[in-house]
Motif scaffolding. Structure first.
Motif, short mmCIF file in Angstrom:
data_model
loop_
_atom_site.label_atom_id
_atom_site.label_comp_id
_atom_site.label_asym_id
_atom_site.label_seq_id
_atom_site.Cartn_x
_atom_site.Cartn_y
_atom_site.Cartn_z
N TYR A 59 -23.55 -1.65 45.24
CA TYR A 59 -25.11 -2.50 44.36
C TYR A 59 -25.70 -1.33 43.89
O TYR A 59 -25.63 -0.15 43.05
CB TYR A 59 -26.33 -1.79 45.74
N GLU A 70 -33.39 -3.82 45.06
CA GLU A 70 -32.12 -3.78 44.91
C GLU A 70 -31.62 -4.63 44.80
O GLU A 70 -31.95 -6.23 44.73
CB GLU A 70 -31.93 -3.29 46.91
N PRO A 107 -27.88 -6.28 45.44
CA PRO A 107 -26.67 -6.46 46.05
C PRO A 107 -25.46 -6.89 45.15
O PRO A 107 -25.36 -7.68 44.47
CB PRO A 107 -26.79 -7.13 47.21
N GLY A 148 -31.83 -8.13 45.65
CA GLY A 148 -31.76 -8.68 46.96
C GLY A 148 -32.13 -10.02 47.72
O GLY A 148 -31.79 -10.40 49.05
N LYS A 191 -25.23 -15.03 52.17
CA LYS A 191 -25.83 -13.33 52.98
C LYS A 191 -25.74 -13.34 54.20
O LYS A 191 -24.87 -11.94 54.68
CB LYS A 191 -26.96 -12.78 52.66
N HIS A 239 -26.06 -7.01 52.28
CA HIS A 239 -26.80 -7.90 51.69
C HIS A 239 -27.86 -8.80 51.46
O HIS A 239 -28.58 -8.98 50.37
CB HIS A 239 -25.75 -9.73 52.04
#
Length: 617
Positions: A85, A97, A99, A115, A395, A568
């Motif tokens: 990530y 973030e 991922p 994310g 996810k 995720h």
């Protein structure tokens, strides 16, 4: 000038790091950064398990960061890199973030979105819509359907494990585990030492017991001591490795002409056989699928045989299930007698052994291979083809698809291929196992994968009538926990049934499974479209339960249910739903642990702490 702090996490797998040149570009709503060189060869960044930070300075604020592009350029030789990530701290102190959890191979690049999970309708800008479309177009070129055998669910278009996309191949640690586990199994079973026993007549039942010499645990030792007894034979239909075939008998089939005189000494309630049937005390297991399946003829020096038995069982006054009649073929007649507990000891024992042999073949080829491995591969391919990484259902499902395509490809390479292990060690090898899958496809229905519905359809749902069916009890608890988790996630992203209907990527995913997995057969009952949140919850539960709990019940465990090491999801509501899911699973573990105390035959196959997330073995 504005500065962004970029943190890059490299995977901990063997050879996950890289010495190549790595470049980063930030794409925001108000502009794009220059291409920044993050790592040069021998700078010791991006090593296995490392988390490296960099400051990226730009002339003007980029606005909301939408995409990050990572480029890897070869220094000396091709050096695959596993990127977990990236996090970005903006000039105003916000954290984003991104991922990845993918391999970046050769001189490739990846473009990552933050994310937060998004449905297709949530993407408003052209750049995000285009990114979404390009990802699916690329995946659909890599994940192609192929028919391995006529009538089978379609599988991945790859002849060998090395031809698979790098992201779904075994990593080096998993590959080594596969080799070590196989070697250990061979050592434990002394296969080389007693393989000749399978290719010649046994002189004594002690030969059979040699199989258990190196398998030392409490359950196997108990089974070794009691395997000849009727109660153990019946118990295995409820809680053994294939607890899916037994059903309540509502009428004695004409092809099994059992009379009251035959079984009277086995009945304990002073009722006729017909009355016992009406009261729900008679059960049946029918191996009709094996009828007319060709036995293995790959070794002309070894004649092999298959039986297609019918076994009648009885619930005695202790509410335990015991066999009362066995017919080894489907067509009654003088050359196909009905064996009874009152027969000579070895006649009855051999009849039970033939049933166990047939059960093994159904278990390996239908219950295990078709109904967990091949079906899970269908779910996996459809997911990669139709759900982009930003989709909430990708996810949700991707942890349950880990290594599934890889293990199935390995199986087609080494185990169930021509001249593979199946041909060498199974009476259904040499093509019989292919016939079995083709015949079993007619019974592979959507409702049969809905655990509570299938249990009820077999008349096995009453805990009061059948108190020792732990596969049912534990399975329903796990099913409900998974369904509750799926409902929680669905309600975060789908505010109404209308949103479900409008999700074109979800509908394409469902259609792929129906058209390619179930070969477009209406009788399969698989939906072509999902119209409500309730139906979607059940559909996702079928997928998650099949790939985790159902496989665990007929196999064994590795990475456990409810544990998601790859993050995720980044949103707080989903993480709260995950925490609730784990709490529910912990309660099930405690209940099962308490029940199993002091039991000579504990049942733990569906204890969540022993259920792997995915079909990877």
């Amino acid at each position: 000038m504005p500065s962004y702090t970029v943190t890059v996490a490299t995977g901990s797998q063997w050879f996950a790091g890289t010495d190549d040149y790595v470049y980063l570009t930030l794409q925001g709503t108000d502009g794009c950064s220059e291409r920044h060189l993050l790592d040069k060869p021998f700078y010791n960044d991006f090593e296995r398990g490392a988390v490296d930070s960099y400051d990226v300075t730009v002339e003007e604020d980029l606005g909301e960061i939408q995409l990050i592009k990572i480029e890897k350029r070869k220094y000396w030789y091709h050096d695959d890199w596993y990127l977990k990530y990236i996090t970005v701290k903006t000039p105003v102190g916000d954290y984003l973030e991104f991922p990845c959890y993918r391999w970046i191979t050769d001189e490739k690049e990846v473009v990552l979105r933050d994310g937060r999970a998004k449905l297709p309708r949530d993407d408003k800008t052209q750049i995000l819509k285009q990114h979404r479309r390009k990802e699916l177009e690329s995946r659909q070129k890599m994940y192609r359907w192929k028919e391995w055998h006529p009538g089978f669910p379609l599988s991945i278009d790859a002849h060998s494990h090395s031809e698979l996309p790098r992201d779904i191949q075994f990593d080096n640690e998993k590959g080594i585990d596969f080799i070590l586990n196989y070697t250990k199994a061979m050592e434990n079973l002394y296969v080389n030492r007693f393989m000749h026993m399978f290719q010649s007549s046994w002189s004594d039942f002690a030969d059979f017991e040699k199989i258990f010499v190196r398998i030392s645990n409490t359950i196997s030792e108990y089974v070794m001591q009691h395997w000849r007894e009727d109660f153990m034979f019946g118990y295995q239909f409820l809680n053994g490795c294939n607890p899916v075939l037994i059903r309540r008998c509502t009428e004695i089939p004409k092809k099994l002409p059992v009379t009251m005189d035959m079984v009277e000494c086995s009945l304990e309630r002073n009722l006729t056989l017909e009355e016992e049937v009406k009261q729900g005390n008679i059960f049946i297991v029918d191996y009709e699928l094996l009828d007319d399946v060709d036995a293995n003829k790959t070794d002309p020096c070894t004649i092999q045989y298959l039986a297609a038995p019918i076994c009648l069982l009885y619930k005695n006054l202790e509410k335990k299930i015991v066999p009362i009649a066995i017919q080894l073929g489907q067509k009654p007649g003088p050359d196909n007698p009905i064996f009874l507990p009152s027969d000579a000891t070895y006649d009855w024992l051999l009849a039970k052994i033939w049933v166990r042999s047939s059960d093994f073949h159904i278990h390996q080829t239908v219950t295990h291979l078709l109904r967990t491995h091949l079906v899970s591969e269908v779910f996996s391919i459809a997911m990669f083809r139709q759900l982009p990484a930003v989709h909430p259902l990708f996810k949700l499902l991707v942890p349950h698809m880990r290594f599934t395509i890889a293990i199935n490809t390995k199986a087609r390479e080494q185990l169930i291929c021509e001249c593979g292990l199946f041909d060498k060690a199974n009476a259904t090898g040499g093509g019989g196992h292919v016939q079995m899958v083709q015949k079993a496809m007619k019974d592979l229905t959507y409702s049969s994968l809905c655990f509570p519905e299938e249990i009820k359809a077999k008349g096995m749902d009453s805990k009061e009538d059948i108190p020792y069916y732990y596969y049912r009890d534990d399975g329903i608890k796990v099913w409900e926990a998974i369904k509750s988790f799926a409902e929680d996630v669905i309600h975060i992203y789908y505010e109404s049934d209308e949103v479900v209907c409008e999700d074109v990527e979800l509908q394409a995913f469902v259609k792929d499974i129906y058209v390619y997995g179930m070969r477009g057969v209406k009788a399969s009952g698989f939906p072509k479209m999902i119209r409500t949140r309730e139906t979607l919850a059940e559909y996702l539960t079928v997928i998650m339960f099949t790939t985790s709990a159902q496989h665990a019940a007929v196999n064994f465990g590795q990475l456990f249910l409810g544990m998601y090491p790859d993050e995720h999801f980044v949103e707080k509501p989903v993480k709260e739903a995950m925490a609730k899911f784990r709490r529910n699973l912990d309660e099930i573990v405690n209940t099962i642990t308490e029940r199993n105390k002091n039991k000579k035959l504990p049942y733990y196959y569906l204890s969540p702490d022993r259920i792997p997330n995915s079909v990877a073995v």
